[in-house]
Design a protein around this motif. Structure first.
Motif, PDB file in Angstrom:
ATOM      1  N   MET A  10      58.121  35.912  12.870  1.00 38.91           N
ATOM      2  CA  MET A  10      58.618  36.248  14.184  1.00 38.91           C
ATOM      3  C   MET A  10      58.338  35.074  15.117  1.00 38.91           C
ATOM      4  O   MET A  10      57.226  34.586  15.199  1.00 38.91           O
ATOM      5  N   GLY A  11      59.306  34.624  15.834  1.00 34.22           N
ATOM      6  CA  GLY A  11      59.153  33.475  16.714  1.00 34.22           C
ATOM      7  C   GLY A  11      58.646  33.851  18.086  1.00 34.22           C
ATOM      8  O   GLY A  11      58.468  35.015  18.415  1.00 34.22           O
ATOM      9  N   VAL A  12      58.411  32.844  18.861  1.00 31.38           N
ATOM     10  CA  VAL A  12      57.961  33.035  20.237  1.00 31.38           C
ATOM     11  C   VAL A  12      59.154  33.506  21.056  1.00 31.38           C
ATOM     12  O   VAL A  12      60.232  32.908  20.991  1.00 31.38           O
ATOM     13  N   PRO A  13      59.004  34.580  21.837  1.00 29.37           N
ATOM     14  CA  PRO A  13      60.136  35.056  22.630  1.00 29.37           C
ATOM     15  C   PRO A  13      60.533  34.039  23.682  1.00 29.37           C
ATOM     16  O   PRO A  13      59.699  33.333  24.249  1.00 29.37           O
ATOM     17  N   LYS A  14      61.825  33.936  23.936  1.00 35.39           N
ATOM     18  CA  LYS A  14      62.334  33.021  24.943  1.00 35.39           C
ATOM     19  C   LYS A  14      62.443  33.777  26.262  1.00 35.39           C
ATOM     20  O   LYS A  14      63.063  34.836  26.331  1.00 35.39           O
ATOM     21  N   LEU A  15      61.817  33.242  27.289  1.00 30.80           N
ATOM     22  CA  LEU A  15      61.908  33.867  28.601  1.00 30.80           C
ATOM     23  C   LEU A  15      63.298  33.630  29.179  1.00 30.80           C
ATOM     24  O   LEU A  15      63.806  32.514  29.152  1.00 30.80           O
ATOM     25  N   ARG A  16      63.893  34.664  29.693  1.00 32.63           N
ATOM     26  CA  ARG A  16      65.244  34.568  30.232  1.00 32.63           C
ATOM     27  C   ARG A  16      65.256  34.648  31.745  1.00 32.63           C
ATOM     28  O   ARG A  16      66.278  34.866  32.349  1.00 32.63           O
ATOM     29  N   PHE A  17      64.110  34.493  32.362  1.00 35.21           N
ATOM     30  CA  PHE A  17      64.030  34.578  33.811  1.00 35.21           C
ATOM     31  C   PHE A  17      62.968  33.605  34.293  1.00 35.21           C
ATOM     32  O   PHE A  17      62.210  33.053  33.501  1.00 35.21           O
ATOM     33  N   LYS A  18      62.925  33.382  35.576  1.00 35.06           N
ATOM     34  CA  LYS A  18      61.997  32.427  36.164  1.00 35.06           C
ATOM     35  C   LYS A  18      61.179  33.109  37.254  1.00 35.06           C
ATOM     36  O   LYS A  18      61.493  34.208  37.685  1.00 35.06           O
ATOM     37  N   ALA A  19      60.143  32.423  37.701  1.00 32.17           N
ATOM     38  CA  ALA A  19      59.326  32.920  38.800  1.00 32.17           C
ATOM     39  C   ALA A  19      60.167  32.948  40.073  1.00 32.17           C
ATOM     40  O   ALA A  19      61.243  32.356  40.145  1.00 32.17           O
ATOM     41  N   ASP A  20      59.675  33.639  41.096  1.00 35.34           N
ATOM     42  CA  ASP A  20      60.420  33.756  42.354  1.00 35.34           C
ATOM     43  C   ASP A  20      60.765  32.405  42.962  1.00 35.34           C
ATOM     44  O   ASP A  20      61.788  32.256  43.622  1.00 35.34           O
ATOM     45  N   ASP A  21      59.912  31.410  42.726  1.00 33.94           N
ATOM     46  CA  ASP A  21      60.177  30.083  43.297  1.00 33.94           C
ATOM     47  C   ASP A  21      61.072  29.226  42.410  1.00 33.94           C
ATOM     48  O   ASP A  21      61.311  28.057  42.691  1.00 33.94           O
ATOM     49  N   GLY A  22      61.586  29.785  41.302  1.00 37.88           N
ATOM     50  CA  GLY A  22      62.499  29.077  40.412  1.00 37.88           C
ATOM     51  C   GLY A  22      61.807  28.313  39.291  1.00 37.88           C
ATOM     52  O   GLY A  22      62.465  27.750  38.429  1.00 37.88           O
TER      53      GLY A  22
END
Length: 85
Positions: free
Chosen positions: A1-13
């Motif tokens: 199982m691989g590392v999940p890819k984050l599909r979002f960013k922090a509020d500041d981008g």
């Protein structure tokens, strides 16, 4: 199982930091048993009974009542007594 890819960013981008693997015991202390005595619980929250107590019950969303002292979170199995959260 691989590392999940984050599909979002922090509020500041900015990107979020890499994931860290941690055991639950590294984040907080939890113990088994240690029921709250019924004499230290009340059905309604008040100044004297501020701490919610939860049990593994199907009624009242598991809310057993409120305790008059704080106790670290515990895990309780198959009983009516509650665990402090």
């Amino acid at each position: 199982m691989g590392v999940p890819k984050l599909r979002f960013k922090a509020d500041d981008g900015s990107d979020f930091p890499d994931w860290e693997d941690k055991a639950l015991g590294e984040l907080f202390y939890i113990s088994a048993g240690g029921d709250i005595d019924k004499n230290n619980c009340a059905a309604k929250q008040s100044k004297d009974y501020p701490y919610p107590v939860y049990a593994n019950a199907l009624v009242n969303d598991g809310l057993y009542g409120y305790a008059n002292y704080y106790k670290s979170p515990t895990v309780n199995q198959c009983r009516d007594e509650g665990v402090l959260i």
